[in-house]
Design a protein around this motif. Structure first.
Motif, PDB file in Angstrom:
ATOM      1  N   ARG A  33      55.346  44.930  26.954  1.00 57.84           N
ATOM      2  CA  ARG A  33      55.222  43.623  27.613  1.00 57.84           C
ATOM      3  C   ARG A  33      54.333  43.745  28.846  1.00 57.84           C
ATOM      4  N   TYR A  34      54.540  44.803  29.618  1.00 58.32           N
ATOM      5  CA  TYR A  34      53.707  45.009  30.805  1.00 58.32           C
ATOM      6  C   TYR A  34      52.247  45.265  30.420  1.00 58.32           C
ATOM      7  N   LEU A  35      52.019  46.142  29.447  1.00 55.80           N
ATOM      8  CA  LEU A  35      50.655  46.513  29.072  1.00 55.80           C
ATOM      9  C   LEU A  35      49.864  45.323  28.529  1.00 55.80           C
ATOM     10  N   ARG A  36      50.553  44.373  27.939  1.00 55.68           N
ATOM     11  CA  ARG A  36      49.871  43.181  27.417  1.00 55.68           C
ATOM     12  C   ARG A  36      49.460  42.219  28.521  1.00 55.68           C
ATOM     13  N   GLN A  37      49.947  42.425  29.730  1.00 51.68           N
ATOM     14  CA  GLN A  37      49.655  41.476  30.804  1.00 51.68           C
ATOM     15  C   GLN A  37      48.170  41.390  31.147  1.00 51.68           C
ATOM     16  N   SER A  38      47.440  42.463  30.884  1.00 50.66           N
ATOM     17  CA  SER A  38      46.010  42.423  31.201  1.00 50.66           C
ATOM     18  C   SER A  38      45.264  41.391  30.346  1.00 50.66           C
ATOM     19  N   TYR A  39      45.909  40.928  29.258  1.00 44.54           N
ATOM     20  CA  TYR A  39      45.292  39.917  28.400  1.00 44.54           C
ATOM     21  C   TYR A  39      45.886  38.524  28.626  1.00 44.54           C
ATOM     22  N   ASP A  40      46.869  38.421  29.514  1.00 46.61           N
ATOM     23  CA  ASP A  40      47.579  37.168  29.724  1.00 46.61           C
ATOM     24  C   ASP A  40      47.052  36.482  30.982  1.00 46.61           C
ATOM     25  N   LEU A  41      46.297  35.403  30.786  1.00 44.33           N
ATOM     26  CA  LEU A  41      45.682  34.710  31.919  1.00 44.33           C
ATOM     27  C   LEU A  41      46.706  34.122  32.873  1.00 44.33           C
ATOM     28  N   SER A  42      47.931  33.891  32.394  1.00 42.02           N
ATOM     29  CA  SER A  42      48.958  33.280  33.238  1.00 42.02           C
ATOM     30  C   SER A  42      49.789  34.306  34.002  1.00 42.02           C
ATOM     31  N   SER A  43      49.569  35.586  33.724  1.00 44.72           N
ATOM     32  CA  SER A  43      50.407  36.623  34.334  1.00 44.72           C
ATOM     33  C   SER A  43      49.984  36.913  35.773  1.00 44.72           C
ATOM     34  N   SER A  44      50.977  37.004  36.656  1.00 41.91           N
ATOM     35  CA  SER A  44      50.697  37.345  38.048  1.00 41.91           C
ATOM     36  C   SER A  44      50.238  38.798  38.188  1.00 41.91           C
ATOM     37  N   GLY A  45      50.520  39.604  37.163  1.00 40.80           N
ATOM     38  CA  GLY A  45      50.144  41.018  37.236  1.00 40.80           C
ATOM     39  C   GLY A  45      48.861  41.353  36.503  1.00 40.80           C
ATOM     40  N   ARG A  46      48.158  40.315  36.010  1.00 36.36           N
ATOM     41  CA  ARG A  46      46.987  40.556  35.169  1.00 36.36           C
ATOM     42  C   ARG A  46      45.916  41.374  35.876  1.00 36.36           C
ATOM     43  N   GLU A  47      45.553  41.000  37.085  1.00 37.23           N
ATOM     44  CA  GLU A  47      44.457  41.682  37.771  1.00 37.23           C
ATOM     45  C   GLU A  47      44.789  43.142  38.051  1.00 37.23           C
ATOM     46  N   ARG A  48      46.023  43.402  38.466  1.00 41.44           N
ATOM     47  CA  ARG A  48      46.411  44.787  38.745  1.00 41.44           C
ATOM     48  C   ARG A  48      46.447  45.610  37.455  1.00 41.44           C
ATOM     49  N   ALA A  49      47.015  45.045  36.391  1.00 41.70           N
ATOM     50  CA  ALA A  49      47.065  45.751  35.111  1.00 41.70           C
ATOM     51  C   ALA A  49      45.662  46.045  34.598  1.00 41.70           C
ATOM     52  N   MET A  50      44.761  45.065  34.736  1.00 43.91           N
ATOM     53  CA  MET A  50      43.371  45.259  34.325  1.00 43.91           C
ATOM     54  C   MET A  50      42.706  46.356  35.145  1.00 43.91           C
ATOM     55  N   ALA A  51      42.943  46.339  36.448  1.00 44.60           N
ATOM     56  CA  ALA A  51      42.311  47.328  37.329  1.00 44.60           C
ATOM     57  C   ALA A  51      42.761  48.742  36.991  1.00 44.60           C
ATOM     58  N   LEU A  52      44.044  48.897  36.673  1.00 51.94           N
ATOM     59  CA  LEU A  52      44.544  50.229  36.318  1.00 51.94           C
ATOM     60  C   LEU A  52      43.975  50.683  34.976  1.00 51.94           C
ATOM     61  N   GLY A  53      43.875  49.750  34.032  1.00 51.27           N
ATOM     62  CA  GLY A  53      43.254  50.093  32.754  1.00 51.27           C
ATOM     63  C   GLY A  53      41.790  50.442  32.920  1.00 51.27           C
ATOM     64  N   ASP A  54      41.104  49.690  33.789  1.00 50.86           N
ATOM     65  CA  ASP A  54      39.679  49.945  34.037  1.00 50.86           C
ATOM     66  C   ASP A  54      39.456  51.327  34.655  1.00 50.86           C
ATOM     67  N   ARG A  55      40.397  51.776  35.471  1.00 54.81           N
ATOM     68  CA  ARG A  55      40.263  53.119  36.053  1.00 54.81           C
ATOM     69  C   ARG A  55      40.250  54.189  34.961  1.00 54.81           C
ATOM     70  N   VAL A  56      41.082  54.019  33.955  1.00 58.61           N
ATOM     71  CA  VAL A  56      41.113  54.980  32.848  1.00 58.61           C
ATOM     72  C   VAL A  56      39.822  54.907  32.047  1.00 58.61           C
ATOM     73  N   VAL A  57      39.376  53.687  31.747  1.00 63.17           N
ATOM     74  CA  VAL A  57      38.129  53.524  30.988  1.00 63.17           C
ATOM     75  C   VAL A  57      36.963  54.140  31.757  1.00 63.17           C
ATOM     76  N   THR A  58      36.913  53.924  33.045  1.00 65.69           N
ATOM     77  CA  THR A  58      35.834  54.478  33.870  1.00 65.69           C
ATOM     78  C   THR A  58      35.866  55.998  33.867  1.00 65.69           C
ATOM     79  N   ARG A  59      37.062  56.565  33.967  1.00 63.02           N
ATOM     80  CA  ARG A  59      37.150  58.029  33.975  1.00 63.02           C
ATOM     81  C   ARG A  59      36.731  58.620  32.628  1.00 63.02           C
ATOM     82  N   VAL A  60      37.167  58.007  31.530  1.00 64.02           N
ATOM     83  CA  VAL A  60      36.778  58.499  30.207  1.00 64.02           C
ATOM     84  C   VAL A  60      35.268  58.361  30.024  1.00 64.02           C
ATOM     85  N   THR A  61      34.701  57.270  30.496  1.00 62.24           N
ATOM     86  CA  THR A  61      33.244  57.088  30.437  1.00 62.24           C
ATOM     87  C   THR A  61      32.536  58.209  31.184  1.00 62.24           C
TER      88      THR A  61
END
Length: 221
Positions: free
Chosen positions: A123-151
């Motif tokens: 449920r938490y991990l899906r928040q990065s795709y939920d425009l209504s979630s208050s945690g969307r930006e933070r969840a996206m930012a944490l996911g982006d950190r992983v993507v950036t490191r793998v890149t």
């Protein structure tokens, strides 16, 4: 002569508010780590925190917001730890095996996070795709950190001739990340055992990564 410290009313109020916030977070974490989101009520959280339900809603807007805070904090701690471990590995000579080892570590760690409580973590991990979630930006930012490191890992491998540059590194990293999230979502809908998450993710990562490795080492783990 030093002046004696005086507790000002504003300071006492701030301290009391911080104490209530701490108790709410601790209560929510205890309940969310042992029971499904839908089985936990705000009344139970309030009771566990030693406050009334009306008081709880003066501190948080919803139960979703509490899950966002608890799991967001845990994910941030995990990403910090994974990045620190990767910083140490980055000081070693790069090989094909090490490229794979470093990337696998991020998604094995995230798979372990999922297993702490699969339904709530999903449920938490899906928040990065939920425009209504208050945690969307933070969840996206944490996911982006992983993507950036793998890149970054893949780009270094490309520069050193260990990884094919036929595909842009950032696209490979995004595909790896997407594969992980897809397996998280498929766990319940397909009836998979949560404990198989890393096994399933690893197969998907290998499909993305092994064809790009320029050495027979790619088949070794």
């Amino acid at each position: 002569m030093a002046e004696k410290a005086v507790n000002k009313p504003g300071g006492l109020r701030a301290q009391a508010k911080a104490d209530v916030t701490r108790r709410i977070r601790e209560a929510a974490e205890t309940l969310f780590m042992t029971r499904d989101f839908g089985d936990v009520t705000t009344r139970e959280i309030a009771q566990q925190a030693g406050i009334g339900e009306a008081t709880l809603f003066r501190y948080v807007a919803s139960k979703d917001e509490l899950l966002t805070m608890i799991y967001g904090d845990q994910m941030q701690t995990l990403v910090d730890r994974l990045e620190a471990a990767d910083d140490a590995l980055a000081k070693l000579p790069l090989t094909v095996d090490r490229v794979l080892q470093r990337i696998y570590a991020f998604y094995e760690g995230r798979s372990e996070f999922f297993l702490l409580h699969p339904d709530n973590a999903a449920r938490y991990l899906r928040q990065s795709y939920d425009l209504s979630s208050s945690g969307r930006e933070r969840a996206m930012a944490l996911g982006d950190r992983v993507v950036t490191r793998v890149t970054t890992i893949l780009e270094k491998g490309q520069r050193e001739g260990l990884v094919s540059d036929v595909v842009e590194a950032s696209l490979v990293a995004l595909n790896c990340h997407g594969a992980f999230l897809h397996e998280v979502n498929r766990t319940r809908t397909r009836g998979f055992e949560p404990e198989t998450i890393w096994e399933r993710v690893l197969v998907r990562l290998d499909a993305q990564l092994l064809p790009l490795m320029r050495s027979e080492e790619a088949g070794e783990r």
